[in-house]
Scaffold this active site. Structure first.
Site, short mmCIF file in Angstrom:
data_model
loop_
_atom_site.label_atom_id
_atom_site.label_comp_id
_atom_site.label_asym_id
_atom_site.label_seq_id
_atom_site.Cartn_x
_atom_site.Cartn_y
_atom_site.Cartn_z
N GLN A 1 10.64 15.20 11.48
CA GLN A 1 9.55 14.28 11.78
C GLN A 1 8.27 15.02 12.12
OE1 GLN A 1 9.95 10.90 11.09
NE2 GLN A 1 11.68 12.03 10.23
N TYR B 1 0.86 -1.19 0.00
CA TYR B 1 0.00 0.00 0.00
C TYR B 1 0.89 1.24 0.00
CZ TYR B 1 -3.90 3.10 0.82
OH TYR B 1 -4.85 4.09 0.66
N HIS C 1 -1.13 -39.71 20.43
CA HIS C 1 0.24 -39.24 20.25
C HIS C 1 1.23 -40.32 20.69
CE1 HIS C 1 -1.62 -35.30 19.86
NE2 HIS C 1 -0.44 -34.74 19.59
N GLU D 1 10.86 5.23 17.52
CA GLU D 1 11.00 4.81 16.12
C GLU D 1 12.38 5.19 15.60
OE1 GLU D 1 8.72 5.64 11.86
OE2 GLU D 1 8.49 7.05 13.52
N HIS D 2 12.75 6.46 15.74
CA HIS D 2 14.06 6.96 15.32
C HIS D 2 14.80 7.51 16.53
CE1 HIS D 2 11.22 7.86 11.88
NE2 HIS D 2 12.12 7.10 11.26
N SER E 1 4.84 9.45 13.32
CA SER E 1 6.30 9.46 13.30
C SER E 1 6.86 9.97 14.62
CB SER E 1 6.80 10.35 12.16
OG SER E 1 6.41 9.83 10.92
N ASP F 1 15.49 8.03 5.95
CA ASP F 1 14.18 8.02 5.31
C ASP F 1 14.28 7.74 3.82
OD1 ASP F 1 12.62 8.42 7.52
OD2 ASP F 1 12.49 10.60 7.29
N GLN G 1 -10.95 -0.23 0.93
CA GLN G 1 -11.34 -1.11 -0.17
C GLN G 1 -10.13 -1.75 -0.84
OE1 GLN G 1 -11.94 2.11 0.10
NE2 GLN G 1 -11.57 3.23 -1.82
N HIS H 1 5.66 15.66 9.33
CA HIS H 1 4.84 14.57 8.79
C HIS H 1 3.38 14.73 9.17
CE1 HIS H 1 7.45 11.72 6.81
NE2 HIS H 1 8.32 11.75 7.80
#
Length: 429
Positions: free
Chosen positions: A257, A128, A418, A325-326, A235, A359, A189, A260
């Site tokens: 960041q 995506y 078993h 994250e960073h 972010s 990035d 969708q 964003h």
């Protein structure tokens, strides 16, 4: 400003970090309806939602597919500077991820038993990519190239084109990265089409890539039917600085960041109070010059923090609690302090290593765990597009000896079938 010496610092910090991903019940209700509709009606539902949400009416879903020749045309028509930059970034990303390749392995025990692991790429994955005015060719490279390196059989990309607005850079990146098929659809969708398949769009094994709250909600809902990479939050950047880096550099790293999303979270930690003030002065000076100053301003106001600490040891402890994250280690000896970092999506070491390089073109993946999930998650990589199967092969003697162990354990669990299954292979004394 927060001070780690304050008695209620931990409470203040956790309140600042709090963010609930994909929690809107109205969004969930809408997404559930779209997923069910696409699952039932396939192409017809995809066409209806694309007309409704993207103002793009087509008679057939095949009319929404971008031929591979069109992707290559977009690549050929790019200005030389853009094409060269895209090629350099792609080469660096591919080279880095080639080092993540995993091989199948086996070993043989003394009695001839063979054990091992078979590594197999996924058959088909879906990517995506946000579309419209937003241009994220870097997202195409970061998602498609690891899949290619892993050996995925087919890569299907979905990208919305609201009002028919096509982004040439995104198409060019898809052509360069070797994406097999591209459909100009988006939203819940598109996730549903990839997860369930339609008459035209094939069902995939895994869906990766960023999107808005509707996309994230849909990915969470279809997990189990297909794999997903992660549910990404806003972010984040956390900078640990010893006070010796140019404050303008640090301010702009925080902006990188914050621009964003209003929900993005920039945090600076330093033992130097005077430096924290210098960075604040730089922010006040530089913010009016930024094209996205309104977004940055909201992010700084609502979610940013300057944290004063006693020393860099304490800074690392707080960073591990945040699990960002960073993480930028903007210090004199980043390798020394790296040993103290346990939780971070990506670690940018030294004063010259701006997060923005990661990035686009450093090489490592920019799809990273957010919202503290770096405590247990990793960056997107080749391993996300491969499966591992265990290999087990016993000889007659090996099955007899190990079967005795299995028999005891199975009967201890009252699983008689078993036990007897193993016992049939035990050789008589």
């Amino acid at each position: 400003m927060l001070n780690a010496a304050d008695a209620d610092f931990a409470v203040q910090l956790d309140a600042l970090l709090a963010w609930e991903s994909v929690s809107d019940p109205l969004v969930q209700q809408r997404v559930d309806g779209i997923l069910a509709d696409v699952k039932e009606r396939g192409d017809a539902a995809v066409l209806a939602y694309t007309a409704q949400f993207d103002r793009l009416s087509k008679d057939r879903v095949s009319d929404l597919e971008v031929p591979r020749a069109r992707l290559l045309q977009a690549l050929d028509n790019l200005p030389a500077t853009q094409r060269d930059a895209l090629q350099v970034a792609a080469d660096r990303v591919q080279r880095y991820h080639q080092r993540q390749q995993q091989s199948s392995w086996q070993y043989e025990e003394e009695d001839g038993t063979v054990l091992g692991q078979k590594v197999t790429p996924m058959d088909r994955v879906g990517i995506y990519v946000p579309g419209g005015k937003a241009a994220y060719p870097s997202s195409v490279l970061m998602n498609a190239l690891p899949a290619k390196v892993a050996g995925v059989g087919e890569i299907i990309m979905v990208v919305p084109t609201p009002g028919g607005e096509v982004n040439e850079l995104v198409l060019a990146a898809a052509g360069l990265a070797g994406v097999d098929r591209v459909f100009t659809i988006g939203g819940s969708q598109a996730v549903a089409a990839l997860a369930y398949g339609t008459q035209t769009i094939p069902k995939v094994d895994k869906i990766v890539g960023p999107g808005n709250i509707y996309v994230a909600t849909a990915k969470r809902a279809v997990f189990g039917t297909v794999g997903i990479d992660m549910i990404a939050g806003p972010s984040e950047i956390l900078v640990i600085c010893d006070g010796q880096t140019d404050p303008d550099w640090i301010a702009m790293d925080l902006f990188s960041q914050a621009e964003h999303d209003e929900q993005a979270q920039p945090i600076l930690i330093s033992p130097d109070l005077a430096f924290l003030q210098k960075v604040q002065d730089s922010i006040d000076k530089l913010l009016p010059t930024m094209e996205r100053k309104d977004i940055i301003g909201v992010s700084l106001r609502d979610r940013a923090a300057f944290i004063a600490v006693a020393d860099l040891n304490q800074a690392c402890d707080i960073a591990n609690h945040i699990a960002p994250e960073h993480l930028e280690l903007s210090v004199a000896e980043p390798q020394l302090w790296l040993e103290k970092i346990r939780h971070a999506g990506a670690i940018f070491m030294g004063r010259y290593t701006a997060e923005a390089l990661g990035d686009y073109c450093a090489g490592p993946n920019h799809v990273l765990p957010t919202s503290g999930t770096a405590r247990f998650s990793s960056p997107l990589g080749v391993y996300d597009f491969q499966k591992r199967s265990s290999l087990i092969m016993f000889t007659e003697d090996g099955a007899s000896e190990v079967g005795k162990v299995a028999s005891v354990l199975a009967r201890g669990e009252s699983l008689t079938a078993h036990a007897r299954s193993a016992e049939y292979r035990i050789k008589p004394d």
